[in-house]
Design a protein around this motif. Structure first.
Motif, PDB file in Angstrom:
ATOM      1  N   GLU A 111      75.995  58.644  65.566  1.00 20.73           N
ATOM      2  CA  GLU A 111      76.985  59.450  64.857  1.00 20.73           C
ATOM      3  C   GLU A 111      78.326  59.464  65.566  1.00 20.73           C
ATOM      4  O   GLU A 111      79.380  59.489  64.926  1.00 20.73           O
ATOM      5  CB  GLU A 111      76.473  60.888  64.700  1.00 20.73           C
ATOM      6  CG  GLU A 111      75.272  61.042  63.790  1.00 20.73           C
ATOM      7  CD  GLU A 111      75.677  61.046  62.324  1.00 20.73           C
ATOM      8  OE1 GLU A 111      76.890  60.995  62.046  1.00 20.73           O
ATOM      9  OE2 GLU A 111      74.774  61.088  61.473  1.00 20.73           O
ATOM     10  N   LEU A 112      78.305  59.447  66.889  1.00 16.66           N
ATOM     11  CA  LEU A 112      79.549  59.560  67.644  1.00 16.66           C
ATOM     12  C   LEU A 112      80.433  58.342  67.458  1.00 16.66           C
ATOM     13  O   LEU A 112      81.645  58.460  67.245  1.00 16.66           O
ATOM     14  CB  LEU A 112      79.223  59.762  69.131  1.00 16.66           C
ATOM     15  CG  LEU A 112      80.438  59.956  70.060  1.00 16.66           C
ATOM     16  CD1 LEU A 112      81.218  61.197  69.657  1.00 16.66           C
ATOM     17  CD2 LEU A 112      79.978  60.044  71.517  1.00 16.66           C
ATOM     18  N   ASN A 113      79.837  57.147  67.523  1.00 21.19           N
ATOM     19  CA  ASN A 113      80.614  55.907  67.417  1.00 21.19           C
ATOM     20  C   ASN A 113      80.488  55.234  66.059  1.00 21.19           C
ATOM     21  O   ASN A 113      81.047  54.158  65.853  1.00 21.19           O
ATOM     22  CB  ASN A 113      80.169  54.931  68.506  1.00 21.19           C
ATOM     23  CG  ASN A 113      80.396  55.482  69.895  1.00 21.19           C
ATOM     24  OD1 ASN A 113      81.485  55.961  70.215  1.00 21.19           O
ATOM     25  ND2 ASN A 113      79.351  55.423  70.728  1.00 21.19           N
ATOM     26  N   SER A 114      79.736  55.838  65.129  1.00 20.96           N
ATOM     27  CA  SER A 114      79.533  55.288  63.781  1.00 20.96           C
ATOM     28  C   SER A 114      78.988  53.867  63.838  1.00 20.96           C
ATOM     29  O   SER A 114      79.513  52.950  63.201  1.00 20.96           O
ATOM     30  CB  SER A 114      80.832  55.327  62.974  1.00 20.96           C
ATOM     31  OG  SER A 114      81.237  56.647  62.749  1.00 20.96           O
ATOM     32  N   ILE A 115      77.919  53.680  64.623  1.00 22.55           N
ATOM     33  CA  ILE A 115      77.317  52.357  64.785  1.00 22.55           C
ATOM     34  C   ILE A 115      75.902  52.402  64.227  1.00 22.55           C
ATOM     35  O   ILE A 115      75.085  53.251  64.614  1.00 22.55           O
ATOM     36  CB  ILE A 115      77.304  51.928  66.264  1.00 22.55           C
ATOM     37  CG1 ILE A 115      78.740  51.753  66.777  1.00 22.55           C
ATOM     38  CG2 ILE A 115      76.516  50.633  66.442  1.00 22.55           C
ATOM     39  CD1 ILE A 115      78.826  51.370  68.239  1.00 22.55           C
ATOM     40  N   LEU A 116      75.617  51.469  63.317  1.00 28.36           N
ATOM     41  CA  LEU A 116      74.276  51.314  62.764  1.00 28.36           C
ATOM     42  C   LEU A 116      73.546  50.258  63.584  1.00 28.36           C
ATOM     43  O   LEU A 116      73.959  49.090  63.640  1.00 28.36           O
ATOM     44  CB  LEU A 116      74.353  50.896  61.293  1.00 28.36           C
ATOM     45  CG  LEU A 116      73.027  50.762  60.550  1.00 28.36           C
ATOM     46  CD1 LEU A 116      72.300  52.107  60.482  1.00 28.36           C
ATOM     47  CD2 LEU A 116      73.245  50.203  59.144  1.00 28.36           C
ATOM     48  N   LYS A 117      72.448  50.641  64.218  1.00 30.00           N
ATOM     49  CA  LYS A 117      71.728  49.762  65.129  1.00 30.00           C
ATOM     50  C   LYS A 117      70.967  48.687  64.354  1.00 30.00           C
ATOM     51  O   LYS A 117      70.736  48.819  63.148  1.00 30.00           O
ATOM     52  CB  LYS A 117      70.769  50.598  65.980  1.00 30.00           C
ATOM     53  CG  LYS A 117      71.469  51.639  66.841  1.00 30.00           C
ATOM     54  CD  LYS A 117      70.459  52.478  67.610  1.00 30.00           C
ATOM     55  CE  LYS A 117      71.165  53.566  68.424  1.00 30.00           C
ATOM     56  NZ  LYS A 117      70.200  54.416  69.170  1.00 30.00           N
ATOM     57  N   PRO A 118      70.562  47.593  65.023  1.00 27.04           N
ATOM     58  CA  PRO A 118      69.809  46.523  64.350  1.00 27.04           C
ATOM     59  C   PRO A 118      68.527  47.058  63.714  1.00 27.04           C
ATOM     60  O   PRO A 118      67.788  47.834  64.319  1.00 27.04           O
ATOM     61  CB  PRO A 118      69.512  45.536  65.481  1.00 27.04           C
ATOM     62  CG  PRO A 118      70.567  45.796  66.504  1.00 27.04           C
ATOM     63  CD  PRO A 118      70.867  47.258  66.437  1.00 27.04           C
ATOM     64  N   MET A 136      84.727  50.855  51.966  1.00 27.63           N
ATOM     65  CA  MET A 136      84.094  50.869  53.287  1.00 27.63           C
ATOM     66  C   MET A 136      84.571  49.673  54.086  1.00 27.63           C
ATOM     67  O   MET A 136      84.612  48.549  53.583  1.00 27.63           O
ATOM     68  CB  MET A 136      82.565  50.838  53.142  1.00 27.63           C
ATOM     69  CG  MET A 136      81.825  50.877  54.470  1.00 27.63           C
ATOM     70  SD  MET A 136      80.025  50.851  54.246  1.00 27.63           S
ATOM     71  CE  MET A 136      79.786  52.398  53.384  1.00 27.63           C
ATOM     72  N   ASP A 137      84.934  49.934  55.346  1.00 27.80           N
ATOM     73  CA  ASP A 137      85.395  48.877  56.253  1.00 27.80           C
ATOM     74  C   ASP A 137      84.554  48.933  57.518  1.00 27.80           C
ATOM     75  O   ASP A 137      84.287  50.009  58.062  1.00 27.80           O
ATOM     76  CB  ASP A 137      86.870  49.074  56.580  1.00 27.80           C
ATOM     77  CG  ASP A 137      87.427  47.912  57.386  1.00 27.80           C
ATOM     78  OD1 ASP A 137      86.764  46.857  57.438  1.00 27.80           O
ATOM     79  OD2 ASP A 137      88.517  48.061  57.980  1.00 27.80           O
ATOM     80  N   GLN A 144      79.494  48.529  63.312  1.00 30.58           N
ATOM     81  CA  GLN A 144      80.344  49.710  63.424  1.00 30.58           C
ATOM     82  C   GLN A 144      81.062  49.948  62.101  1.00 30.58           C
ATOM     83  O   GLN A 144      81.803  49.092  61.626  1.00 30.58           O
ATOM     84  CB  GLN A 144      81.364  49.557  64.545  1.00 30.58           C
ATOM     85  CG  GLN A 144      82.205  50.822  64.749  1.00 30.58           C
ATOM     86  CD  GLN A 144      83.219  50.679  65.865  1.00 30.58           C
ATOM     87  OE1 GLN A 144      83.627  49.576  66.189  1.00 30.58           O
ATOM     88  NE2 GLN A 144      83.608  51.797  66.450  1.00 30.58           N
ATOM     89  N   ILE A 145      80.808  51.096  61.507  1.00 29.71           N
ATOM     90  CA  ILE A 145      81.464  51.473  60.252  1.00 29.71           C
ATOM     91  C   ILE A 145      82.783  52.152  60.607  1.00 29.71           C
ATOM     92  O   ILE A 145      82.812  53.305  61.056  1.00 29.71           O
ATOM     93  CB  ILE A 145      80.558  52.393  59.430  1.00 29.71           C
ATOM     94  CG1 ILE A 145      79.243  51.680  59.121  1.00 29.71           C
ATOM     95  CG2 ILE A 145      81.255  52.814  58.140  1.00 29.71           C
ATOM     96  CD1 ILE A 145      78.220  52.531  58.415  1.00 29.71           C
ATOM     97  N   LYS A 146      83.882  51.432  60.431  1.00 30.60           N
ATOM     98  CA  LYS A 146      85.180  51.924  60.863  1.00 30.60           C
ATOM     99  C   LYS A 146      85.687  53.050  59.977  1.00 30.60           C
ATOM    100  O   LYS A 146      86.235  54.045  60.453  1.00 30.60           O
ATOM    101  CB  LYS A 146      86.186  50.772  60.882  1.00 30.60           C
ATOM    102  CG  LYS A 146      85.810  49.657  61.843  1.00 30.60           C
ATOM    103  CD  LYS A 146      86.842  48.542  61.789  1.00 30.60           C
ATOM    104  CE  LYS A 146      86.487  47.418  62.747  1.00 30.60           C
ATOM    105  NZ  LYS A 146      87.475  46.302  62.695  1.00 30.60           N
ATOM    106  N   SER A 147      85.524  52.891  58.666  1.00 33.45           N
ATOM    107  CA  SER A 147      86.051  53.915  57.753  1.00 33.45           C
ATOM    108  C   SER A 147      85.291  53.873  56.446  1.00 33.45           C
ATOM    109  O   SER A 147      84.835  52.811  56.001  1.00 33.45           O
ATOM    110  CB  SER A 147      87.544  53.703  57.489  1.00 33.45           C
ATOM    111  OG  SER A 147      87.769  52.481  56.818  1.00 33.45           O
ATOM    112  N   THR A 148      85.132  55.039  55.847  1.00 34.61           N
ATOM    113  CA  THR A 148      84.612  55.178  54.485  1.00 34.61           C
ATOM    114  C   THR A 148      85.548  56.127  53.752  1.00 34.61           C
ATOM    115  O   THR A 148      85.659  57.305  54.105  1.00 34.61           O
ATOM    116  CB  THR A 148      83.179  55.737  54.488  1.00 34.61           C
ATOM    117  OG1 THR A 148      83.144  56.938  55.268  1.00 34.61           O
ATOM    118  CG2 THR A 148      82.200  54.740  55.054  1.00 34.61           C
TER     119      THR A 148
END
Length: 723
Positions: free
Chosen positions: A641-648, A673-674, A617-621
């Motif tokens: 896009e909704l939860n900003s999660i990059l899948k495996p 980036m956090d 999960q990309i919390k902030s950029t």
């Protein structure tokens, strides 16, 4: 009065690079509490003459007092505030004349030393004094003799835990500098122009005697041959000191006599002489290209000017005074012309003698400077004892090879770098410094300096040390033959001193098995990636033309086209990684064509690959510095896009650019980036990724150029980056 002054430049700050003349540093905690306050002023050269001093005094007198305020400061402040409020209606704007007597606390106060070189030239012929009321200072200016480069130094003022009111603190600092100003009076006396000749003579003789004694002693340390070289060098230095003292002392005394004699002549002759003196400034600046015939010509010109001016004065001055005042003027003009006819040739003769003596002084200096001086021993090498403690050093016995290694670092021009340790092998010299690794081929003298951040990691193979280095074309290996296992272990120990500064070593551990991952690219299966990827090295397409990109598009159209192409890239294709890298480089290549020339802008591309087997999960950029929003270009359908999660097994590209550089800003880019597995900072010059517990950050590419930066980051679990 500027064309007539002796020193056109009043103040000179001795800069080194782009240093500011005045530097003020203050770290404030809150309220009136300061953690650190420092003030530093560069070395100053002040050059004044009498006319300039009087002009500055006349201009500054109206600023030294304000009668309207002296009577009642509070009333003046209230009236002035009321006048401002008539034009600007500021709500809650009130006047206050209360003196702030609250104490302030400074944990550390550091006022750096102040060094001033002061020169004052007395102009005896200048007598345009305004002796009106309040100009008593001008009387004292007439009495000050000429001063030549008087050194005025004030020591630093260092205190800790200051807790005083501003008024008391200012008084303490004022007393500190006043007490030292009184001690500088002797420096002013010693720098009087009338004493400059004897002082220079004694200084040159003293320097020659010192060299005559110490050069043989220093040479004897290296052997009998160097001892006799020291005797020769010391003897010539003594002879040079005697000749320099005689020539310079005679020139100074002659100059003082001339400056007094010229006051007896007319103003027209003084102006002509000053103009001619300015044409000879190249001699005072060390111009040594003139031959003896040129010097004799210049000296003869000075003598001829004095004789010609004196002879013409015998005719012109009596007639000019006769036309103005009759017979009495003729007699007065004749007497003045006779004096000038004697003084002017003497002044010209003195000026010519000064030119010849200064040239002789330079010739003596040149003949001694070409001699080979006794070699000085290099400074003792001080290797680091504890890496994290910069002041901890080992005091070993003197070793010339170690001193040479330390001297290489000190002569690199990087004043922030510091020598740590070194290692010699039959073929290489390895030097570890605070910021770099030096590799010098002892047979060919080829020298390579690598920043620690340019090194991904290192590993061994047999008796060879293999460095994995980031370049603009991706990673590249550098193989160094260490001849034996003992030398290899010593070199590994040297490299390990700064292993935490290497880009990938500080975030994960590499062994001989996993290190091959970088040189075979994606040959191994990444967790989450559906298909084994073909062998590929990230960055290998850099600096290549990509025909999929239309350079005629603007920046938004370029991003839209790239987004559409990347959306169809999936990890079920064996060219997934190579296609992603081509798209990332295509963004940079197209951007450089859109913004070129005077409209150039820097850009940054960051590629992120999820090899953890779980969602990131990309919390902030946040773009801390730059001129654009951060553009996110995910690959396929692996990004929520909704939860900003990059899948495996997913990948995403981030793109940002800076503003056009100008005189006020460089146009750099800084992206922060956090996420739930790492925290990172990327800029146009650096890249740092810090993994959280249980994860590793591996840079697959770290390419940095003047106008672009490109990074590929692989996030893995703590057990390793491959299945």
């Amino acid at each position: 009065h500027i064309p007539r002054v002796a020193h056109p430049v009043l103040l000179i700050f001795l800069h080194q690079g782009n240093e500011p003349a005045l530097h003020l540093s203050a770290v404030k905690k809150k309220g009136t509490v300061f953690k650190y306050v420092a003030v530093r002023l560069l070395d100053i050269t002040i050059a004044l003459d009498r006319e300039t001093t009087q002009t500055v005094h006349t201009l500054s007198r109206p600023l030294l007092r304000t009668p309207s305020i002296d009577n009642d400061a509070a009333a003046w402040l209230q009236n002035y505030t009321d006048q401002i409020r008539q034009y600007n209606k500021f709500p809650g704007f009130t006047s206050s004349h209360k003196i702030n007597t609250d104490r302030i606390y400074i944990e550390q106060l550091n006022l750096h030393p102040i060094r001033i070189s002061f020169t004052f030239t007395q102009q005896w012929n200048f007598d345009q004094l305004n002796l009106s009321e309040g100009s008593a200072l001008l009387h004292y200016i007439r009495l000050i003799p000429s001063i030549n480069s008087a050194p005025i130094s004030f020591t630093s003022f260092l205190v800790r835990h200051v807790f005083e009111s501003p008024q008391v603190l200012k008084q303490i600092i004022r007393n500190h500098y006043l007490s030292q100003a009184r001690q500088c009076a002797l420096n002013l006396v010693g720098s009087l122009a009338i004493l400059q000749g004897p002082a220079d003579f004694l200084t040159n003789i003293g320097t020659g005697v010192r060299d005559f004694v110490y050069h043989p002693i220093n040479g004897s340390v290296h052997g009998p041959e160097k001892f006799w070289e020291g005797v020769e060098t010391g003897s010539l230095s003594l002879a040079r000191g005697v000749f320099n003292g005689v020539f310079r002392g005679a020139a100074n005394v002659t100059g003082i006599v001339n400056s007094n004699l010229v006051a007896l002549t007319d103003e027209h002759f003084i102006e002509e002489r000053n103009a001619y003196q300015r044409t000879l400034t190249d001699l005072n600046q060390g111009d040594q290209s003139k031959s003896i015939s040129d010097i004799l010509f210049l000296a003869g010109t000075s003598v001829a000017h004095g004789i010609t001016s004196g002879a013409m004065g015998l005719v012109e001055e009596p007639l000019e005074n006769f036309n103005k005042q009759g017979t009495a003027g003729f007699v007065r003009g004749m007497g003045s012309a006779i004096i000038s006819a004697i003084v002017k040739p003497a002044v010209g003769l003195g000026d010519g003698a000064i030119i010849i003596m200064k040239h002789g002084e330079r010739l003596v200096g040149d003949s001694c400077n070409v001699l080979v001086a006794t070699p000085k021993r290099l400074r003792r090498a001080l290797p680091r004892k504890f890496i994290k403690m910069g002041n901890s050093v080992l005091l070993n016995k003197y070793d010339e090879l170690s001193s040479m290694a330390q001297n290489i670092v000190e002569c690199s021009g990087n004043h922030t770098d510091a020598y740590i340790s070194h290692m010699y092998s039959c073929k290489y010299l390895f030097i570890a410094s605070e910021s770099s690794l030096w590799i010098i081929n002892r047979r060919t003298d080829e020298q390579e300096c690598l920043q620690w951040e340019e090194i991904s990691h290192f590993y061994t193979h047999g008796c060879c040390l293999i460095l994995i280095i980031f370049t603009e074309l991706g990673v590249s290996p550098k193989v160094l033959d260490c001849e034996s296992t003992d030398i290899l272990e010593n070199v590994k120990r040297l490299m390990s001193m700064q292993a935490n500064k290497m880009t990938n070593t500080r975030n994960c551990s590499f062994g001989n098995n996993t290190s091959d991952f970088f040189m075979t690219g994606s040959h191994y299966d990444i967790i989450g990636v559906k298909v084994r990827q073909q062998k590929y090295i990230f960055g290998s397409v850099n600096c290549q033309y990509n025909n999929h990109h239309d350079n005629s598009l603007d920046n938004q159209a370029t991003l839209d086209h790239c987004h559409r192409r990347v959306r169809f890239l999936h990890s079920d294709n064996s060219t997934f990684f190579s296609s992603l890298d081509e798209e990332a480089w295509g963004l940079i290549s197209t951007w450089r064509n859109i913004y070129s020339g005077i409209h150039s802008r820097r850009c940054l591309v960051l590629g992120l690959i999820n090899g953890t087997g779980e969602g990131i999960q990309i919390k902030s950029t946040i773009l801390l510095e730059g001129g654009s929003p951060i553009c996110r270009i995910p690959a396929g359908m692996d990004f929520d896009e909704l939860n900003s999660i990059l899948k495996p097994g997913g990948a995403i590209i981030f793109f940002a650019w800076g503003v056009s550089p100008n005189l006020n800003q460089r146009g750099s880019i800084h992206l922060q980036m956090d996420s739930n597995v790492f925290l990172s900072h990327f800029s146009s010059t650096t890249a740092v990724a810090t993994p959280r517990t249980g994860y590793s950050c591996v840079f697959l590419e770290r390419s940095i150029s003047d106008w672009w930066a490109k990074f590929w980051l692989l996030i893995t679990t703590g057990q390793g980056q491959t299945k």
